[in-house]
Design a protein around this motif. Sequence first.
Motif, PDB file in Angstrom:
ATOM      1  N   SER A   1      -1.329 -12.611  14.516  1.00 51.53           N
ATOM      2  CA  SER A   1      -2.690 -12.195  14.876  1.00 51.53           C
ATOM      3  C   SER A   1      -2.783 -10.693  15.173  1.00 51.53           C
ATOM      4  CB  SER A   1      -3.127 -12.967  16.118  1.00 51.53           C
ATOM      5  OG  SER A   1      -2.177 -12.721  17.130  1.00 51.53           O
ATOM      6  N   SER A   2      -1.694  -9.971  14.920  1.00 50.53           N
ATOM      7  CA  SER A   2      -1.739  -8.549  15.303  1.00 50.53           C
ATOM      8  C   SER A   2      -2.687  -7.774  14.390  1.00 50.53           C
ATOM      9  CB  SER A   2      -0.340  -7.947  15.262  1.00 50.53           C
ATOM     10  OG  SER A   2       0.127  -7.951  13.942  1.00 50.53           O
ATOM     11  N   PRO A   3      -3.342  -6.742  14.933  1.00 48.68           N
ATOM     12  CA  PRO A   3      -4.301  -5.992  14.124  1.00 48.68           C
ATOM     13  C   PRO A   3      -3.612  -5.171  13.039  1.00 48.68           C
ATOM     14  CG  PRO A   3      -4.121  -5.052  16.334  1.00 48.68           C
ATOM     15  CD  PRO A   3      -3.276  -6.275  16.319  1.00 48.68           C
ATOM     16  N   HIS A   4      -4.127  -5.291  11.838  1.00 52.85           N
ATOM     17  CA  HIS A   4      -3.602  -4.522  10.710  1.00 52.85           C
ATOM     18  C   HIS A   4      -4.732  -3.745  10.065  1.00 52.85           C
ATOM     19  CE1 HIS A   4       0.423  -6.750   9.931  1.00 52.85           C
ATOM     20  NE2 HIS A   4       0.225  -6.509  11.211  1.00 52.85           N
ATOM     21  N   PHE A   5      -4.362  -2.877   9.117  1.00 50.74           N
ATOM     22  CA  PHE A   5      -5.413  -2.144   8.411  1.00 50.74           C
ATOM     23  C   PHE A   5      -5.001  -2.017   6.950  1.00 50.74           C
ATOM     24  CE2 PHE A   5      -8.269   1.437   7.497  1.00 50.74           C
ATOM     25  CZ  PHE A   5      -9.428   0.908   8.049  1.00 50.74           C
ATOM     26  N   ASP A   6      -5.990  -1.792   6.105  1.00 51.51           N
ATOM     27  CA  ASP A   6      -5.755  -1.661   4.670  1.00 51.51           C
ATOM     28  C   ASP A   6      -4.791  -0.485   4.412  1.00 51.51           C
ATOM     29  OD1 ASP A   6      -5.925  -1.184   1.977  1.00 51.51           O
ATOM     30  OD2 ASP A   6      -8.068  -1.632   1.887  1.00 51.51           O
ATOM     31  N   LYS A   7      -3.653  -0.779   3.752  1.00 52.84           N
ATOM     32  CA  LYS A   7      -2.658   0.297   3.614  1.00 52.84           C
ATOM     33  C   LYS A   7      -3.086   1.396   2.658  1.00 52.84           C
ATOM     34  CE  LYS A   7       0.447  -2.200   0.546  1.00 52.84           C
ATOM     35  NZ  LYS A   7       1.514  -3.154   0.584  1.00 52.84           N
ATOM     36  N   GLU A   8      -4.155   1.151   1.930  1.00 52.12           N
ATOM     37  CA  GLU A   8      -4.720   2.178   1.055  1.00 52.12           C
ATOM     38  C   GLU A   8      -5.091   3.447   1.851  1.00 52.12           C
ATOM     39  OE1 GLU A   8      -4.662   2.506  -1.992  1.00 52.12           O
ATOM     40  OE2 GLU A   8      -5.986   4.260  -2.060  1.00 52.12           O
ATOM     41  N   ILE A   9      -5.327   3.247   3.147  1.00 53.77           N
ATOM     42  CA  ILE A   9      -5.712   4.389   3.991  1.00 53.77           C
ATOM     43  C   ILE A   9      -4.649   5.504   3.953  1.00 53.77           C
ATOM     44  CG2 ILE A   9      -4.683   3.527   6.163  1.00 53.77           C
ATOM     45  CD1 ILE A   9      -8.089   5.133   5.981  1.00 53.77           C
ATOM     46  N   LEU A  10      -3.391   5.095   3.692  1.00 48.37           N
ATOM     47  CA  LEU A  10      -2.311   6.086   3.687  1.00 48.37           C
ATOM     48  C   LEU A  10      -2.283   6.896   2.393  1.00 48.37           C
ATOM     49  CD1 LEU A  10       0.592   3.931   5.231  1.00 48.37           C
ATOM     50  CD2 LEU A  10      -1.101   5.345   6.416  1.00 48.37           C
ATOM     51  N   ASN A  11      -3.063   6.451   1.393  1.00 47.14           N
ATOM     52  CA  ASN A  11      -3.011   7.123   0.090  1.00 47.14           C
ATOM     53  C   ASN A  11      -4.287   7.859  -0.253  1.00 47.14           C
ATOM     54  OD1 ASN A  11      -0.421   6.144  -0.448  1.00 47.14           O
ATOM     55  ND2 ASN A  11      -1.287   4.147  -1.002  1.00 47.14           N
TER      56      ASN A  11
ATOM     57  N   GLY B   1      -5.481  10.647   1.021  1.00 49.14           N
ATOM     58  CA  GLY B   1      -5.488  12.106   1.173  1.00 49.14           C
ATOM     59  C   GLY B   1      -5.962  12.599   2.530  1.00 49.14           C
ATOM     60  N   ILE B   2      -6.323  11.676   3.424  1.00 50.01           N
ATOM     61  CA  ILE B   2      -6.760  12.102   4.771  1.00 50.01           C
ATOM     62  C   ILE B   2      -5.541  12.065   5.699  1.00 50.01           C
ATOM     63  CG2 ILE B   2      -8.358  11.631   6.692  1.00 50.01           C
ATOM     64  CD1 ILE B   2     -10.079  10.026   4.713  1.00 50.01           C
TER      65      ILE B   2
ATOM     66  N   SER C   1       4.138  15.468   2.577  1.00 49.09           N
ATOM     67  CA  SER C   1       3.374  15.601   1.334  1.00 49.09           C
ATOM     68  C   SER C   1       2.051  14.834   1.440  1.00 49.09           C
ATOM     69  CB  SER C   1       4.187  15.115   0.142  1.00 49.09           C
ATOM     70  OG  SER C   1       4.442  13.740   0.316  1.00 49.09           O
ATOM     71  N   ARG C   2       2.077  13.695   2.156  1.00 45.14           N
ATOM     72  CA  ARG C   2       0.816  12.943   2.316  1.00 45.14           C
ATOM     73  C   ARG C   2       0.124  13.253   3.652  1.00 45.14           C
ATOM     74  NH1 ARG C   2       1.708   6.701   1.131  1.00 45.14           N
ATOM     75  NH2 ARG C   2       3.755   7.028   2.094  1.00 45.14           N
ATOM     76  N   ARG C   3       0.684  14.145   4.426  1.00 48.11           N
ATOM     77  CA  ARG C   3       0.182  14.518   5.740  1.00 48.11           C
ATOM     78  C   ARG C   3       0.053  13.292   6.671  1.00 48.11           C
ATOM     79  NH1 ARG C   3      -4.928  18.307   5.163  1.00 48.11           N
ATOM     80  NH2 ARG C   3      -5.573  16.765   3.628  1.00 48.11           N
TER      81      ARG C   3
END
Length: 511
Positions: free
Chosen positions: A63-73, A75-76, A160-162
Motif C-alpha cells: 500500500s506504499s505510495p508510488h508515482f509514475d516512473k516516467e517523471i524521472l525521464n 527533463g524536470i 545527466s538527468r538532474r
Amino acid sequence: MQEKIIVLDFGGQYNQLIARRVREQQVYAEIVPYNKITVEEIKASGCRGIIFTGGPNSVYEESSPHFDKEILNCGIPVLGICYGHQLMAYMAGGSIKSAENGSEYGKTEVFTEHCPLFEGVPSESVCWMSHTDFVSELPSGFRTVAHTEKCPVAAMSDESRRLYGVQFHPEVTHTVYGGKILRNFLFGICRCKGEWTMDDFVTRSIEKYHAMLCGKKVLLGLSGGVDSSVAAVLLHKAVGRDLVCVFVDHGLLRKGEGDLVEKTFKDRFGLNLIRVDASDRFLARLSGVTEPEKKRKIIGEEFIRVFEQEARKLGNITVLAQGTIYPDVVESGRGDSAVIKSHHNVGGLPSVMDFEKIVEPLRDLFKDEVRAVGEKLGIPRELVWRQPFPGPGLAVRVIGDITKEKLDILREADAIFREEVESSDARGIASQYFAVLTDTRSVGVMGDARTYGKTVVLRSVTTDDFMTAEWTRLPYDLLERASNRITNEVKGVSRVLYDITSKPPATVEFE
Ligand code: XMP
C-alpha cells in the motif's frame, strides 16, 4: 509564468517545512499529494523542479505510495528526500533494504563528494537522519555522492538527468548545510531566479480578483483576526465597495477590540463594514451554561444564525470570500475549490449556504507570509502581529457561567496584563498571554476590611506552534506590577495567580 517547485507529498511530517524552506528563497512552492497529480499535469504546470518528500512507508509495502516512473525521464530536475530518495532509487531500478542494525536517527556525520547538489558543502558535516530503510543498490546511471557510517547511499545523483536523492533531511535546521543544499538545487540545478516576493503577490492578487470579480458583490466574515483582516483589505483593493464585510460582535471580545476593528477597517481602510452587535442574544443563550463544550457549541451555532440573518438582509450576494490560509488547505487535503454550490463550514460560517463562488485569496500563503502581506497593505502592526484569540472569545476564559459583570471584570484585568507584557521586554518571549476569571472566591484584606473577592489567573505561554507550549518565565517584577494593578484597579478581584503549567499536560486555554 511564475516559477514554481512542486513538492510531491508522500506523507512526510516535514512536507510543509520543505515548502517553507523553498519559499524562503523566494521561489514559489506548492505541496501536491502524490495521488492528486499526473506526470502530464506536472509537465503542463511548467514547474522548474520537483521535490519528493519523506513519508512513513517502506517502498516494498503493497500500500506504499508510488508515482509514475516516467517523471524521472521528462527533463524536470527532481530532489528526493528520505522516503522520496528511496522511492526514486526504487523507481529507477535500485534496491532498498531495511537496516538490520537499527534505525539511524538524529544528528549524524555525513561525508559528501563533489557534485552540483553539494557545491560549497564541506566533505564532512552534520545532517539530520530519521530512517530505517536505506538504498542498498544504486539504480543504473546514478552514483553515490554521500555516505554515513551506517548508510552507504546517504545521497545519490544522476547528473545527466538532474536527479538527486538524499537520505537525510536538508529542510531541518539540524542539517547544518541544509539551506545551502536546497539553494544548490533551486538555483544551481533548477535554475530558478527567486522572484516570488510579497510585493508581487499583492499586485498580482489585486489584478486577478479585480478581473475575476468585476461587478459582483462579495461577502466576507471579518473576525478581526489576522487572516480575515488581510483577506478583507486585499479584496477591498480589488473590488472596493463591492466587498461587504460582516463583523459579528458577540460580546465576548477583549477590551477595545470591537472598536479597534471597526475603526481600523471602516475609517482607515474605508471598508464597507457591517458591525452587528449581537452581544445580548449571545449572553442570553449562554446564561447559566457552565460546561465548556456546551458553551463552544452555543457560540458556534449562534454565530451562524447571526451571519445568516445578515447575509439574508444583504441579499443577492453570489461570492463568499474566506481568509483560508495554506496550512488549512494542506491539512484538510482539499483540491482547488473555485466554483462550488457550497456546503461548507469554515471558520464558523453557515454549513449550508448557496454561493456561486468562493474566493480564498490567501490559500497559497503560510501565516508569516500572510503577516508580510498585511504589512505591505498597511494594516497596523498591532493587528498584523496580534496573538491568537480563540473564536469563542472570553467565554472560554470565564470559568463557569458567564455574566456581563464577569466579562467586564475579565476585560479590565486582561487589558492590564496585556499592557504590562506589551510594555516590557518580555513581549518577545510570550507567544500568547491573557487573564482568566475563575469561579473561586477567596478572603483578602483591603484597608482594614475583610474582602471576599474573585480570583484572576494570569496565563502566558511560549510556543512556536501552539501544539505544545511552555509557561513563560515572566519576570517577577512584571508579575508584581500586574498583580498590584489588577487588585487595585479592578473592583471585585482580591487575588491574582500565575499559571505555571505547560502544555501538555494542560492546554493553553482553560476551557
Ligand atoms: P489549546 O487551548 O487547545 O489552544 O491548547 C491552542 C491554541 O488554539 C487557540 N484556541 C482556539 N482558537 N477557536 C479558535 O479559533 C477555538 O475554539 C480555540 N480554542 C483554543 C488558543 O487560544 C491557542 O492559541
